[in-house]
Design a protein around this motif. Structure first.
Motif, PDB file in Angstrom:
ATOM      1  N   ARG A  17       0.838  -1.216   0.000  1.00 15.91           N
ATOM      2  CA  ARG A  17       0.000   0.000   0.000  1.00 15.91           C
ATOM      3  C   ARG A  17       0.863   1.252   0.000  1.00 15.91           C
ATOM      4  N   ALA A  18       1.935   1.242   0.777  1.00 21.59           N
ATOM      5  CA  ALA A  18       2.809   2.413   0.845  1.00 21.59           C
ATOM      6  C   ALA A  18       3.523   2.642  -0.482  1.00 21.59           C
ATOM      7  N   ASP A  19       4.025   1.580  -1.092  1.00 24.70           N
ATOM      8  CA  ASP A  19       4.699   1.720  -2.379  1.00 24.70           C
ATOM      9  C   ASP A  19       3.736   2.217  -3.452  1.00 24.70           C
ATOM     10  N   TYR A 196      16.784  -2.313  -0.932  1.00 20.90           N
ATOM     11  CA  TYR A 196      17.526  -1.140  -1.397  1.00 20.90           C
ATOM     12  C   TYR A 196      16.602  -0.004  -1.822  1.00 20.90           C
ATOM     13  N   GLY A 197      15.344  -0.099  -1.451  1.00 15.72           N
ATOM     14  CA  GLY A 197      14.419   1.004  -1.655  1.00 15.72           C
ATOM     15  C   GLY A 197      13.517   0.916  -2.856  1.00 15.72           C
ATOM     16  N   ALA A 198      13.604  -0.159  -3.661  1.00 19.56           N
ATOM     17  CA  ALA A 198      12.740  -0.268  -4.836  1.00 19.56           C
ATOM     18  C   ALA A 198      11.283  -0.389  -4.407  1.00 19.56           C
ATOM     19  N   ARG A 199      10.384   0.295  -5.126  1.00 24.25           N
ATOM     20  CA  ARG A 199       8.949   0.130  -4.923  1.00 24.25           C
ATOM     21  C   ARG A 199       8.514  -1.050  -5.774  1.00 24.25           C
ATOM     22  N   VAL A 200       8.006  -2.083  -5.161  1.00 24.54           N
ATOM     23  CA  VAL A 200       7.674  -3.296  -5.914  1.00 24.54           C
ATOM     24  C   VAL A 200       6.198  -3.615  -5.755  1.00 24.54           C
ATOM     25  N   LEU A 201       5.511  -3.779  -6.884  1.00 31.48           N
ATOM     26  CA  LEU A 201       4.081  -4.079  -6.880  1.00 31.48           C
ATOM     27  C   LEU A 201       3.802  -5.269  -7.779  1.00 31.48           C
ATOM     28  N   SER A 202       3.187  -6.308  -7.218  1.00 28.05           N
ATOM     29  CA  SER A 202       2.594  -7.343  -8.043  1.00 28.05           C
ATOM     30  C   SER A 202       1.131  -6.991  -8.261  1.00 28.05           C
ATOM     31  N   SER A 203       0.443  -7.747  -9.084  1.00 31.26           N
ATOM     32  CA  SER A 203      -0.951  -7.455  -9.457  1.00 31.26           C
ATOM     33  C   SER A 203      -1.094  -6.016  -9.959  1.00 31.26           C
ATOM     34  N   ALA A 204      -0.094  -5.561 -10.698  1.00 33.75           N
ATOM     35  CA  ALA A 204      -0.091  -4.208 -11.264  1.00 33.75           C
ATOM     36  C   ALA A 204       0.244  -4.328 -12.747  1.00 33.75           C
TER      37      ALA A 204
END
Length: 619
Positions: A17-19, A196-204
């Motif tokens: 949710r934050a990403d 390392y800070g990557a924003r990672v989203l599945s179901s996107a």
């Protein structure tokens, strides 16, 4: 530079949710489309250089090819016959790095027997190839974690692998490669990138490219890519992500990116080659054990008329594969037909004393290899090398390659993506341990102590160590807090209930299929294919994800329908009928943005709305 701290690697629902919220307000340096191993590797490569990164995956991490491989980290012994020496050299280099530094808990040396069935010339010919294989691999390590090859007599061969037919086998050459749990390795790459800070989203799901600029004459063919349009399949919303550079690591979906580009589509074509694997119990094949390798059973590599066939020890099972045939149907859910299964059984049974029967098969899985298209229609001869192209400013496509060389592919793609960004350091992933590998040497031999402290069987901890590495304590802590989580799962005694909770709270699992198929391998390791385990897993997930009874029931129903559809497809005689049977089960992700209209449509209407399989324009 971001640090890979423990908490930042956790892919919890709150983290997603934050990403998701932050991406709407940011312009990231590098945005990666595709959460397979190459895309995950690109996200890690860029994030570990100190860049801001987003990683978007349409379904689950490793949902495509990266969870359906032969589960080998290897140089490609058969490519020596094609004189692909640079490819083999590069792959063996990466094998050494994975075994020694990057993921030693997930990538382990494994011996193989290359049976000899012809007179002296075959021993000389294959022996020379294996010797060259060793030479190409030996340059990368001083303490040589992977042994060299040995020639075995017929007697020694049959002692090592009693299930081989004496009248067929005249001896063997034993050589070594390495094995990996592909889905868990890909997940470890994703989690390390998140650290390392990557924003990672599945179901996107990426549904379109954002373009800006042009040459001023009314044509937008050279307009730069400045971001993407995204459909969030968890809630049906849409959003955009802006980026200084976009990397598309979409495998067999690569041509869809070209379709998005229209007139600017690159002259790069990727063909899908279907690889089918069978999973059978250890009792189905009489394989011996190798005392010198700590009890590790030998695998087999067999020549076939079109390619090679592997028989690979896998936990309490064997994996038999693979096929290598063109596939032009649904790419999200490639289907194995009865013809594929019959081919594999026919090939392997030629050398076995006790033939394997269809009744002994526990699991079947099919994956699609993304091959760079050449002039030949024979996919077994298409290139396993990779290509990186920049068709328009701001967009990099990486395609081809093989699982073993994912890190090199990712490095090359990020190098191309940051070519216009000043002051970006070189890649550092060649020496970067993944989540679970940092303290591996401290924990790898401590199963007994960890088990005694946690009150769980030593065998369970031994299995956990080779799935979670030095993060095994995270799973055991859940079991310590709730004794019910220390219990094995019904129908899958090799897995603890705590692993399900950990899959949701730390590993980004959003659906029942994510856990049964990729966080665990219950879907291919059990005769019931996860159906007997589904209700308990859904109950555990429901507590963490807030599912109500209707949602929980729907997840189980979706999973059961998927298993039924796969079983039906495997009874079909050819690709087309198998594909139709497999598509009888809808994907659990309920909706997707139509590439033509932009609105969300129900999954069951997807084929009508898009005129295709529902794969969408990009993963």
């Amino acid at each position: 530079m971001h640090s890979g701290t423990t908490d930042r690697t956790l892919l919890s629902p709150a983290r997603r949710r934050a990403d998701r919220a932050r991406l709407a307000d940011e312009v990231v340096d590098v945005l990666v489309i595709g959460g397979g191993v190459t895309g995950a590797g690109a996200a890690l490569d860029a994030a570990s250089r100190g860049l801001t990164v987003a990683l978007l995956e349409a379904r689950d991490f490793a949902a495509g090819t990266s969870s359906r491989s032969s589960k080998l980290i290897h140089g490609g012994l058969r490519y020596l016959e094609q004189f692909a020496f640079p490819l083999v050299h590069e792959a063996l280099h990466e094998r050494a790095r994975l075994v020694q530094t990057i993921a030693p808990h997930l990538v382990r040396p494994l011996p193989f027997l290359l049976p000899l069935t012809s007179p002296v010339w075959q021993r000389a010919y294959f022996g020379a190839g294996v010797a060259l294989y060793d030479v190409l691999g030996a340059a990368f390590t001083s303490h040589r974690p992977i042994p060299g090859h040995r020639h075995l007599s017929r007697t020694a061969t049959l002692e090592a692998f009693p299930g081989l037919r004496r009248d067929v086998v005249r001896g063997a050459i034993r050589y070594w490669d390495a094995q990996v749990d592909d889905a868990r390795h890909t997940l470890a790459v994703v989690r390390t990138a998140a650290g390392y800070g990557a924003r990672v989203l599945s179901s996107a799901r990426v549904t379109g490219l954002l373009r800006d600029g042009g040459d001023g004459d009314g044509s937008a063919a050279d307009a730069a890519v400045v971001g993407v349009e995204v459909a969030d399949l968890t809630d049906g919303s849409s959003f955009t992500v802006r980026a200084r550079s976009v990397v598309a690591a979409t495998g067999v979906w690569s041509d869809d990116i070209g379709t998005m580009l229209g007139d600017a589509a690159p002259d790069l074509r990727v063909r899908a080659s279907k690889g089918v694997h069978l999973v059978v119990p250890r009792s189905a094949i009489d394989g011996g054990s190798l005392a010198a390798a700590g009890g590790t059973s030998d695998g087999l590599i067999l020549r076939t008329p079109t390619s090679v066939l592997f028989v690979i020890p896998w936990n309490e099972q064997w994996i038999v594969g693979t096929t290598d045939t063109p596939w032009k149907l649904d790419r999200d859910h490639p289907a194995a037909s009865s013809a594929d299964i019959a081919y594999l059984l026919d090939q392997v049974n030629r050398v076995l004393v006790r033939p394997i029967t269809t009744e002994q098969i526990l699991g079947v899985y099919a994956g699609l290899r993304p091959l760079l298209a050449g002039e030949s229609d024979d996919t077994s001869r298409l290139s396993r090398e990779h290509a990186v192209v920049t068709p328009v400013p701001g967009l990099v496509l990486v395609a081809g390659g093989k699982y073993t060389t994912y890190r090199v592919m990712a490095e090359d793609a990020v190098d191309a993506a940051v070519a216009g960004l000043p002051g970006v350091p070189a890649s550092r992933t060649a020496h970067l341990p993944l989540v679970g590998a940092h303290r591996w040497t401290e924990v790898r031999d401590r199963a007994a102590q960890l088990a005694a402290a946690a009150g769980v069987p030593e065998a369970a901890v031994e299995r956990l160590l080779h799935r979670h590495g030095d993060r095994t304590a995270d799973v055991l802590a859940l079991a310590a807090d709730d004794p019910g989580l220390a219990q094995p799962l019904p129908g899958a005694p090799g897995y603890l209930a705590a692993e399900v909770v950990h899959a949701v709270t730390a590993e980004g699992a959003l659906h029942l299929d994510d856990v049964l198929t990729r966080r665990t391998r219950i879907s291919i390791e059990t005769a019931h294919r996860g159906v007997e385990t589904a209700a308990r897993v859904a109950e555990l997930m429901a507590r963490e994800l807030g599912w109500d009874e209707e949602r929980t029931t729907r997840e189980v129903a979706h999973y059961t329908a998927r298993v039924d559809a796969e079983r039906e497809s495997q009874r079909m005689p050819d690709d087309r009928t198998a594909d139709a049977a497999r598509l009888g089960a809808a994907d659990v992700r309920a909706g997707v943005a139509s590439p033509r209209r932009g609105e969300l449509v129900p999954q069951e209407d997807l084929r009508v709305a898009t005129g295709g399989s529902g794969a969408g324009p990009a993963r």
